[in-house]
Design an enzyme around this catalytic site. Structure first.
Site, PDB file in Angstrom:
ATOM      1  N   ASP A  34      -8.941  -0.133   1.966  1.00  0.00           N
ATOM      2  CA  ASP A  34      -8.974   0.360   0.591  1.00  0.00           C
ATOM      3  C   ASP A  34     -10.272  -0.044  -0.092  1.00  0.00           C
ATOM      4  O   ASP A  34     -10.915   0.762  -0.760  1.00  0.00           O
ATOM      5  CB  ASP A  34      -7.782  -0.201  -0.208  1.00  0.00           C
ATOM      6  N   THR A  73      -0.574   4.389  -4.527  1.00  0.00           N
ATOM      7  CA  THR A  73       0.662   4.115  -5.243  1.00  0.00           C
ATOM      8  C   THR A  73       0.651   4.831  -6.581  1.00  0.00           C
ATOM      9  O   THR A  73       1.626   5.475  -6.971  1.00  0.00           O
ATOM     10  CB  THR A  73       0.826   2.608  -5.472  1.00  0.00           C
ATOM     11  N   ASP A 109       0.851  -1.175   0.000  1.00  0.00           N
ATOM     12  CA  ASP A 109       0.000   0.000   0.000  1.00  0.00           C
ATOM     13  C   ASP A 109       0.894   1.234   0.000  1.00  0.00           C
ATOM     14  O   ASP A 109       1.685   1.448   0.920  1.00  0.00           O
ATOM     15  CB  ASP A 109      -0.885  -0.043   1.247  1.00  0.00           C
TER      16      ASP A 109
END
Lengths: 535, 527
Positions: free
Chosen positions: A400, A103, A69
């Site tokens: 997420d 990312t 992550d």
């Protein structure tokens, strides 16, 4: 260094203790900043996509985190460079705002910086580059809006939501059971979602982890899970139809805030005080009993005596429950948090169909399940896994997925993933570039090229030939004028992301582009870096 | 122009191949460390603590060894962690899980050097683990229905678990004890009800299982040493000086006489309390906290046995065993549940006097008294017995068992091999490697026993070519034999946990392509 003299020839002090500071100016400063930004992006680049690798981070106290992550990696990396810190901020704000794509945003910013460097080498002024980027980002965001699709779901048909969450989870270590985890995440979000207002309060979803068992044992509990056990070992382990008194006052004699002393100078006083004390305990327990509570949840601890009295009166109790958990319990059970015994009334009690204690493994660890609550708005996701790092990583992944599901409920638009959206934007920006006269045109073209770097990284990480793959997909998109073609990361055999069911949220993508552009603009505008040379 | 460092001074960053190498080597080093303790002929380790006294532990329990190591390599920490979890979840197999994870990584390293991408290896490992688990599921034996057979299964599992430990000499004796103890629990996994008391002296063979409850305390002076049909009040209350708990209260007096008065009142209060306690009609009083001389004397006068300072676990257990509730207030004698037992007496084990409660109400609890030559032996014996008890209690709930002695590994390896042949693509290399890693476990067991592992494993593989074969390595006789006949059994739950968490850990380490070590937190200089 900059030295100025007044009319008598004496030097002004512009920077205190100048010789202890390092200073970079002009193009050097920009180059150094870009290099730092790129270095951060390079670290994350290999974590992108479903075949991305993980990073192992050893913290200052020797604790180990394994994750892919972006936000977590950067946060734990403990960077020292100022520009690198900006990148960390960037990824964090994406995390706060959207929760996913942390990312991607850094990789994007890194690519933009790389392109900017080339423009600087050509002699284009950084401000012009920044302006060009700004224009290009506007074009890209508009284009995203155009190619986005609404997609329909409701409480009964949440399959599309599950598909989207699966895209998010597929890049994590948990992709072994992405299907079940995605379902859990979607169900959790739907349980707490306010579909009328299109709002989801993620605070109502509690994520609790316990080492042991398998990832497959992860479950969604319509209720609250508290990592506590009954205060007295002999209290009942299971309560049906519980009426819960939620207290923030301790089972103790009152402690007035003002300083005071009770002086004991005679035997009588000693006796009365003793009686008084006993009475306090008795009254407190009696009050709870009177309003009809069958379970007491207390934020504070209580005395052995109080404990036994509670036990004695058949009033199970849980102590030392944290403030956040207490709030969740109150929400879930429809009860009110009561700060004083005097204020206890039957209406303020929370109700739950079942409260039970469950023990795990061979150690004496127990947890309290509060289920079938009156108001099932609060839910808990209970994660099991082989080791602590696995649990932590699963927590992050579920977070997420939850964010993605929430974003979809807020805004139903999606774009296609696997780099398809980036390629489409890149084409659109490239086409738009020619319309702008002036130096900015070059910057806009550079932006288009930077957009390509995301699918390029995806292809690279998946073990494909990056340039070949990208150019093939690009030409396919252009030829058929369909923005659904992306990189086939999982080796399924088709480039059509519709078929592969790889979606991402529109706002997530837009935010990525906007945030990355913003940070890059900021970095480009810096032309002087003054820092203490000790660092 | 120099690229600015983005990390702090002491931080380090390892990338790509180097990172992978660092984590492989770290993990394998840890696996090799505990490897020699695997199996019935595994060796022990001496652990010397760096703390005060340099206390020494001798053990061959994987979790204990790994727990005591100070490890810097992050990948190695992952292995330590899985071993700890294995200990918490199922209690046994703590060494096997680390060895298997180490072997998986060793195989993975070879594949990586052969230019196979880690992600491909992971995909292959996953398929293989799934297949291996199915293979085990197909071959499990479940004797839940047949109580007698089930008991013998448990007995065999306990013996298999114990035979790799220090207790192997008397494994039958201890297995009997463990099975008895677990059967008394009647299906609950609450191992708290089994108390283990260690007393140095005698030999391991003198250890025994006692059906009652033994409290490691002395009986107060002048109090009865033997009580029949005891009524016990289990309490957690202050019996020293009962403080006034109202905040801010303090005693302020102006003369000596007043002091005496207050003191008298305090004494009166204590006497009151004792009287209240006595009003319960008890003849034994057990308190978690101290009992001062004064109340103790009062109890002695009343002919009540008073035991002070039983620690919290002791109290809880005593409450559980005797069926009494733990009381802290004594105003309503009629509604407090008292504990009962047939006989309380003082017994001697070795040099020490202990209090023995027998004929307790709830038959679940029991005590195991371990005897042995030294503290180290006793500690190790306790760990071994704990392992056995954990495994047994888990098996009572999940009654599926497997054969032991490398049999499950060979069964899995065979199935996985077949899968490798059927799978197309690079993944099949990884699947094949998985089967090799599985075979490494029987190989290690044989090696540790000083046997010709290559010969034995080859023989075993040939035997397993036949469907439904029960062959495994019998370390005692040093040959391949029928495991069912030799009675070597293992719990399915343990094997499954070993397989799954080892694969998970290997996968986790394989996915890493970069290690970032933060600068260590600065310790304050104490000079």
């Amino acid at each position: 260094m900059a030295l100025a003299f007044d009319e008598f020839g004496r030097p002004f002090i512009i920077l205190r203790e100048q010789d202890q500071k390092t200073r970079l100016r002009g193009i050097d400063a920009q180059k150094a900043n870009i290099a730092a930004g790129k270095a951060v992006a390079r670290i994350l680049r290999s974590s992108l996509g479903p075949k991305g690798m993980d990073k192992m981070l050893q913290g200052p106290d020797g604790d180990v985190t394994i994750t892919n992550d972006g936000a977590t990696i950067l946060e734990q990396m403990d960077v020292d460079n100022q520009i690198a810190k900006l990148m960390v901020e960037l990824s964090r704000s994406q995390d706060y705002e959207i929760g996913d794509g942390t990312t991607g945003v850094v990789v994007m910013a890194g690519a933009l910086l790389e392109q900017a460097e080339r423009q600087l080498d050509r002699g284009i002024h950084p401000i012009r580059v920044a302006e060009g980027y700004e224009m290009a980002s506007r074009v890209a965001v508009e284009h995203l809006e155009r190619i986005s699709q609404k997609f329909e779901f409701d409480v009964n048909n949440f399959e599309p939501l599950v598909q989207t969450c699966m895209t998010t989870l597929s890049s994590k270590i948990v992709n072994r059971c992405k299907r079940s985890l995605a379902e859990i995440a979607v169900k959790a979000v739907l349980a707490v979602a306010d579909l009328e207002r299109r709002d989801v309060n993620l605070d109502l979803i509690k994520i609790e982890g316990k080492v042991g068992g398998n990832l497959e044992d992860t479950e969604l509990i319509y209720g609250i899970l508290v990592d506590k056990d009954m205060s007295h070992p002999q209290m009942p382990k299971q309560i049906e139809d519980a009426h819960i008194a939620i207290l923030t006052c301790p089972f103790e004699p009152p402690k007035p805030k003002t300083k005071h002393k009770v002086d004991i100078d005679t035997v009588e006083k000693f006796e009365t005080l003793r009686k008084q004390e006993q009475q306090y305990f008795d009254e407190m327990v009696q009050k709870c009993k009177d309003v009809g509570a069958t379970l007491v949840i207390c934020q504070w601890g209580f005395d052995d005596e109080a404990n036994h009295l509670l036990m004695h009166r058949n009033l199970p109790a849980v102590r030392w429950v944290g403030g956040v958990e207490l709030e969740l319990i109150a929400i879930a059970t429809g009860g009110r948090i009561v700060p004083r015994f005097q204020e206890l009334t039957p209406e303020k009690l929370g109700k739950a169909g079942m409260v039970r204690e469950k023990s795990f493994g061979t150690t004496k660890e127990r947890m309290l399940y509060i289920e079938h609550c009156a108001n099932s708005k609060a839910v808990t996701i209970f994660i099991r896994g082989g080791n602590k790092m696995m649990i932590d990583e699963t927590k992050r992944s579920i977070h997420d997925a939850l964010c993605v599901a929430r974003n979809l409920i807020r805004n139903k638009s999606i774009v296609y993933g696997g780099g398809a959206a980036e390629i489409a934007c890149s084409l659109a920006v490239d086409a738009a570039a020619d319309k702008y006269p002036g130096v900015e045109q070059y910057a806009i073209r550079a932006f288009a090229e930077a957009l390509d770097s995301v699918p390029m990284a995806l292809a690279e990480n998946s073990g494909l030939q990056p340039i070949e793959t990208l150019s093939a997909v690009k030409s396919q998109q252009l030829k058929e004028n369909i923005p659904f073609y992306g990189i086939d990361c999982n080796d399924v055999g088709t480039n059509d992301m519709r078929e592969q069911n790889v979606f991402e949220t529109l706002i997530g993508k837009q935010q990525q582009i906007l945030l990355a552009t913003q940070v890059v603009k900021m970095i480009l505008k810096i032309d002087d870096v003054i820092s203490n040379s000790e660092y | 122009m120099p690229i600015d460092k983005i990390f702090k001074d002491d931080a380090s960053e390892e990338k790509g191949e180097r990172a992978r190498m660092a984590s492989f080597i770290g993990a394998m080093a840890v696996a090799d460390l505990v490897k020699s303790t695997l199996g019935p002929k595994g060796m022990d380790k001496i652990l010397q603590s760096t703390g005060r006294g340099h206390s020494v532990t001798v053990t061959n329990d994987g979790a204990t060894i790994l727990k005591s190591l100070h490890i810097d390599n992050p990948a190695a920490k992952v292995l330590v962690d899985i071993s700890k979890v294995q200990d918490d979840e199922v209690g046994d197999g703590t060494t096997s899980v680390v060895v298997l994870a180490g072997e998986l990584l060793r195989e993975a390293e070879k594949l990586v050097t052969a230019k196979i991408h880690p992600m491909t290896i992971i995909a292959g490992y996953r398929m293989a683990a799934e297949c291996a688990r199915d293979a085990l599921l197909k071959r499990v034996i479940d004797n839940k229905e047949n109580a007698e057979k089930f008991r013998s299964d448990l007995m065999k599992i306990a013996m298999t678990t114990l035979c790799s430990k220090i207790l192997s000499q008397d494994k039958e004796h201890f297995a009997e004890m463990a099975v008895d103890a677990v059967f008394r629990l009647k299906g609950s996994t609450n191992l708290e009800a089994i108390q283990i008391i260690k007393k140095p002296g005698g030999s391991l063979r003198d250890s025994f299982l006692d059906e009652g409850f033994i409290l490691d305390k002395k009986i107060g002076i002048g109090q009865p040493k033997r009580i029949e049909n005891a009524k016990i009040l289990v309490a957690n209350t202050a019996m020293d000086t009962d403080k006034v708990k109202i905040y801010g209260a303090r005693v302020r007096v102006d003369s000596m006489t007043k002091v005496a008065e207050i003191e008298g009142a305090e004494k009166e209060k204590m006497k009151d309390k004792v009287n209240k306690i006595l009003a319960h009609g008890i003849n034994c009083f057990v308190n978690r906290q101290l009992i001062y001389n004064f109340p103790e004397e009062l109890f002695a006068d009343a002919g009540v046995l008073a035991i002070e300072h039983a620690d919290f676990e002791g109290i809880e257990r005593l409450g559980l065993v005797t069926g009494g509730e733990i009381a802290s207030t004594f105003d309503n004698p009629e509604s407090v549940k008292l504990g009962h037992c047939k006989l309380i007496e003082e017994i001697m084990i070795g040099e020490d006097k202990l209090i023995h409660f027998s004929g307790v109400e709830m038959g679940q609890a029991c005590s195991i008294v371990l005897r042995g030559a030294s503290h180290h032996v006793l500690d190790e014996a306790e760990r071994s017995l704990h392992d056995a008890l954990c495994v047994l209690s888990q098996t009572v709930n999940d009654s599926r068992v497997l054969l032991g002695g490398g049999w499950p590994e060979m069964v899995m390896a065979k199935e996985v091999d077949e899968l490798a042949r059927k799978t197309a693509g690079k993944k099949s290399h990884a699947i094949e490697a998985f089967s090799r890693a599985l075979v490494a476990i029987p190989t290690t067991i044989a090696d540790n026993a000083g046997l010709d592992s290559a010969e034995l494993v080859a023989q075993l593989r040939a035997e397993h070519h036949n469907e439904g074969c029960n062959a495994g390595i019998d370390v005692i006789s040093g040959a391949v034999g029928d495991m069912e006949e030799r009675g070597i059994y293992e719990a399915f739950k343990v094997k499954q946990a070993v397989l799954l968490s080892a694969t998970e850990a290997a996968e986790m380490i394989l996915r890493v392509d970069e290690i970032i070590t933060c600068a260590p937190r600065r310790r304050e200089d104490r000079m």
